[in-house]
Design a protein around this motif. Structure first.
Motif, PDB file in Angstrom:
ATOM      1  N   ASN A  24      35.417   4.960 -24.723  1.00 21.41           N
ATOM      2  CA  ASN A  24      36.203   5.286 -25.909  1.00 21.41           C
ATOM      3  C   ASN A  24      37.127   4.169 -26.354  1.00 21.41           C
ATOM      4  OD1 ASN A  24      35.303   8.106 -26.231  1.00 21.41           O
ATOM      5  ND2 ASN A  24      36.186   8.315 -24.216  1.00 21.41           N
ATOM      6  N   LEU A  46      29.044   7.352 -30.304  1.00 22.40           N
ATOM      7  CA  LEU A  46      29.665   8.592 -30.779  1.00 22.40           C
ATOM      8  C   LEU A  46      31.161   8.361 -31.031  1.00 22.40           C
ATOM      9  CD1 LEU A  46      29.460  11.686 -31.297  1.00 22.40           C
ATOM     10  CD2 LEU A  46      30.099  11.997 -28.901  1.00 22.40           C
ATOM     11  N   GLU A  49      31.629   6.206 -34.143  1.00 20.49           N
ATOM     12  CA  GLU A  49      31.433   6.966 -35.392  1.00 20.49           C
ATOM     13  C   GLU A  49      32.631   7.871 -35.684  1.00 20.49           C
ATOM     14  OE1 GLU A  49      27.743   9.168 -35.413  1.00 20.49           O
ATOM     15  OE2 GLU A  49      26.676   7.332 -34.832  1.00 20.49           O
ATOM     16  N   ASN A  50      33.115   8.546 -34.634  1.00 24.75           N
ATOM     17  CA  ASN A  50      34.277   9.418 -34.817  1.00 24.75           C
ATOM     18  C   ASN A  50      35.478   8.631 -35.325  1.00 24.75           C
ATOM     19  OD1 ASN A  50      33.239  11.903 -34.093  1.00 24.75           O
ATOM     20  ND2 ASN A  50      33.611  11.575 -31.920  1.00 24.75           N
ATOM     21  N   LYS A  53      35.225   7.590 -38.953  1.00 26.72           N
ATOM     22  CA  LYS A  53      35.466   8.720 -39.851  1.00 26.72           C
ATOM     23  C   LYS A  53      36.958   9.046 -39.922  1.00 26.72           C
ATOM     24  CE  LYS A  53      33.684  13.062 -39.788  1.00 26.72           C
ATOM     25  NZ  LYS A  53      33.003  13.925 -38.806  1.00 26.72           N
ATOM     26  N   MET A  54      37.599   9.043 -38.751  1.00 25.50           N
ATOM     27  CA  MET A  54      39.030   9.319 -38.686  1.00 25.50           C
ATOM     28  C   MET A  54      39.813   8.239 -39.440  1.00 25.50           C
ATOM     29  SD  MET A  54      40.711  10.328 -35.023  1.00 25.50           S
ATOM     30  CE  MET A  54      39.979  11.811 -34.371  1.00 25.50           C
ATOM     31  N   LEU A 141      37.716  14.552 -28.948  1.00 23.93           N
ATOM     32  CA  LEU A 141      36.811  13.844 -29.855  1.00 23.93           C
ATOM     33  C   LEU A 141      35.562  14.649 -30.168  1.00 23.93           C
ATOM     34  CD1 LEU A 141      37.109  10.204 -28.534  1.00 23.93           C
ATOM     35  CD2 LEU A 141      38.017  11.150 -30.650  1.00 23.93           C
ATOM     36  N   TYR A 145      38.134  18.530 -36.455  1.00 22.37           N
ATOM     37  CA  TYR A 145      39.575  18.366 -36.654  1.00 22.37           C
ATOM     38  C   TYR A 145      39.899  18.382 -38.142  1.00 22.37           C
ATOM     39  CZ  TYR A 145      38.160  13.616 -37.749  1.00 22.37           C
ATOM     40  OH  TYR A 145      37.541  12.531 -38.305  1.00 22.37           O
TER      41      TYR A 145
END
Ligand code: ZN
Ligand code: ZN
Length: 148
Positions: A24, A46, A49-50, A53-54, A141, A145
């Protein structure tokens, strides 16, 4: 890299036994236990990508704060984030600091601990607390959210 709060040197994924850190892109402050997450440093796609987006929520929103991004020195911004729980409810609102320029985020330990009980022996075992917070972040994650 240094902690944006107290300028301590951050513990990185190269510290022994911290595999969640590299997945992470986590760096942790051994002094205030805050956690830096960075899309660029994340090995898992993953997580990347998260974070991307955040990051969109910080590019043109949020309130500027006095924290300098440890990765690129841009002034960070703060927004409120809540995560969905399995029972359909939401977690306590957390303040999340994000960099409008690179895809980095700062979680204060106190904000994360709103979602988890305080850890025993936290003061003398920064690595253990860091691991516990990294597991918590890993779980967060995976949850939907909402940023407001
Ligand atoms: Zn710190
Ligand atoms: Zn940055």
């Amino acid at each position: 890299m240094r902690c944006p709060r107290d300028f301590s040197e951050l513990m990185g994924p190269e510290s022994p036994g911290l595999s969640l850190f590299s997945e992470n892109g986590i760096h942790s402050c051994s002094s205030c236990h805050g956690m830096l997450l960075s899309a660029d440093a994340a090995e898992s796609s993953l997580a990347r990508e998260n974070f991307e987006k955040m990051h969109e929520a910080f590019e043109d929103g949020g309130t500027e704060v006095t924290l300098d991004c440890p990765c690129c020195d841009t002034k960070m911004r703060v927004r409120t984030i809540v995560f969905s729980k399995l029972d359909g409810g939401f977690t306590e609102p957390m303040e999340l600091d994000g960099c409008p320029s690179c895809s980095s985020f700062w979680f204060d330990a106190g904000e994360l601990q709103k979602l988890a009980p305080p850890f025993e022996t936290a003061d003398d075992e920064p690595i253990r607390e860091a691991k516990a917070l990294a597991i918590l972040i890993q779980m967060l994650l995976l949850m939907p959210y909402r940023i407001s």
